[in-house]
Design an enzyme around this catalytic site. Structure first.
Site: not given
Lengths: 295, 197
Positions: B173, B80, B175
């Site tokens: 994302h 991002c 994560e």
């Protein structure tokens, strides 16, 4: 391709992107620009900073949409705005304006003394204040995707922010070390949703991002809150009521990144000039305390 | 010996990346100052506010040393805001990216926070199972130049995952999910770059 907006993950996710950052109160596009240039990760668009709200007295309401829109047009970092506790129509207006986060805030005069906004009705995420873990979990239970400790806004006095951050963290640690058979009684005594108490037991921390607010006036104040375990800080009057807003904004951002490095905090604290004037919270009459608004 | 991964920790969701890597058993390091770049095989530039991250990289003097390391082969992955930081050019006038990856990026391309979304996408090389992609005030790759491979696209053809040599960029994302496949892909890139040096 099925696209889902306004999910819990994208609401909590934006707060995760703000971590390690400083969110600054601003009242004009010029101030918003100063905040962005100093490295703020978001701004809170207001008509007046908390110390001025405190001085003005009367009823404090959501800011004029013109102010908010002009600030949104000026910066590319996220823009937050405050609605009164329980004032779900102010929240609807803020969502319609397209703000990135709504702060249901005790700094404004509450619109409802019994109920907070039911935040699941909104696609825009909410941040809410708390003084302790029970209050934090009640707000998350209503749909808040981010929490901030309340502190005592507009005082430039860190004592209440410390009290509230310690209260939240101490109780999280206590619940983490409890046996499962003790959790229902703990939920009852906190007045908090049982499922969220279970989650704190598993995680050892709040299930959402937690920032500190209310009284941060210096780089050392910001680093203190970070070392106490919060994920980032809100600075209200501390920047634009100081003698040198640009310098304070930059210094507070750097102290927040390097909160464990006293050499850097010392360096950025040099030659800043006067911090905002402070208030002794103990000298304030009960009726003027903002943190006691909401439950 | 596995690769040692640094995560740029000036602002953003660096802890989410660090915890994700630690769950995978990877050795990690938080990067806040230039001297901390020594000895890492890969660097992740996390999600966050790209304006803030670029600003802080300049204030802390990380930009040039980091650029040199990535140019000399250290693997880099931007998620991002991190992808914005790696780009050659932005269609918006701010901030100033590092100019490493041959891509042009548009920030906040889907609108404001109310337009943030999640969806399933297919990523080349990760098998047939869909990847749950979380887009938060996300950027898109407007155009790609020489040497850039597009790994994933939205239905309308917009590239959202790109790779160029030792560099990887994702608009979304990984994560924030439990899916380790893109992290594994990056670890492979980091191990390759460590063997080369």
């Amino acid at each position: 391709m099925v696209v889902e907006t306004g999910t819990w993950r994208v609401k909590v996710g934006l707060a995760q992107m703000l971590k390690g950052g400083v969110i600054m109160d601003v009242v004009t596009p010029e101030q918003a620009k100063i905040a962005e240039d100093a490295g703020a990760c978001a701004v809170m668009a207001l008509e007046r900073v908390p110390s001025d709200i405190r001085a003005a007295g009367g009823v404090a309401r959501m800011a004029d949409p013109t102010v908010i829109t002009r600030i949104m047009e000026t910066v590319t970092i996220p823009v937050m705005a405050k609605c009164r506790i329980g004032h779900f129509v102010e929240a609807q207006v803020l969502e319609a304006l397209g703000v990135d986060y709504i702060d249901e805030s005790e700094v404004l005069t509450p619109a409802d003394e019994n109920h907070h906004v039911w935040k699941y009705d909104f696609k825009v995420p909410f941040v809410c204040g708390c003084r302790d873990l029970g209050e934090a979990l009640r707000r998350i239970g209503e749909g808040a995707a981010m929490i901030r400790t309340k502190g005592e806004a507009g005082t430039g006095n860190i004592v209440e922010a410390v009290r509230h951050a310690r209260a939240v963290n101490d109780t999280c640690r206590k619940i983490q070390s409890m046996g499962e058979d003790e959790l229902m009684a703990e939920a009852k005594s906190l007045g908090a949703p049982f499922e969220l108490v279970m989650e704190v037991h598993k995680l050892g921390r709040l299930p959402v991002v937690n920032f500190a607010a209310g009284g941060i006036a210096t780089p050392a104040d910001a680093a203190l809150m970070m070392q106490l375990g919060v994920d980032g800080v809100f600075v209200g009057s501390g920047i634009f009521k100081s003698g040198n807003p640009e310098a304070f904004a930059r210094a507070i951002v750097q102290a927040t990144t390097h909160y464990r490095d006293p050499n850097i905090i010392a360096e950025v604290s040099k030659g800043l000039g006067a911090a905002m004037p402070g208030l002794d919270v103990r000298s304030l009459p009960q009726g003027e305390l903002l943190a006691t608004r909401g439950w | 010996m596995g690769a040692k991964i640094g995560v740029l920790a000036v602002q953003g969701d660096f802890l989410e990346h660090l915890r994700f890597l630690q769950r995978m058993g990877v050795e990690t390091r938080e990067i806040r100052l230039p001297q901390q770049l020594e000895g890492i095989d890969g660097i992740i530039i996390p999600g966050g506010e790209s304006t803030t991250i670029c600003r802080l990289m300049d204030i802390y003097g990380i930009r040039e040393p980091l650029k040199r390391r990535i140019r000399s082969g250290t693997a880099a992955w931007g998620t991002c805001a991190g992808m914005i930081v790696l780009a050659t050019r932005l269609t918006n006038d701010r901030p100033m990216p590092m100019g490493l990856m041959n891509i042009v990026v548009t920030r906040n391309a889907f609108g404001r926070q109310v337009d943030s979304f999640e969806t399933d996408i297919e990523v080349a090389g990760l098998g047939t199972d869909a990847f749950r992609a979380v887009f938060i005030r996300a950027p898109i790759v407007q155009s790609v130049g020489d040497g850039v491979e597009v790994l994933a696209k939205l239905d309308d053809g917009t590239p959202v995952a790109v790779k160029q040599g030792n560099m990887l960029g994702t608009s979304f994302h990984p994560e924030l999910t439990d899916d380790t496949r893109i992290h594994e892909l990056f670890l492979g890139m980091a191990e390759a770059s460590s063997k080369k040096r």
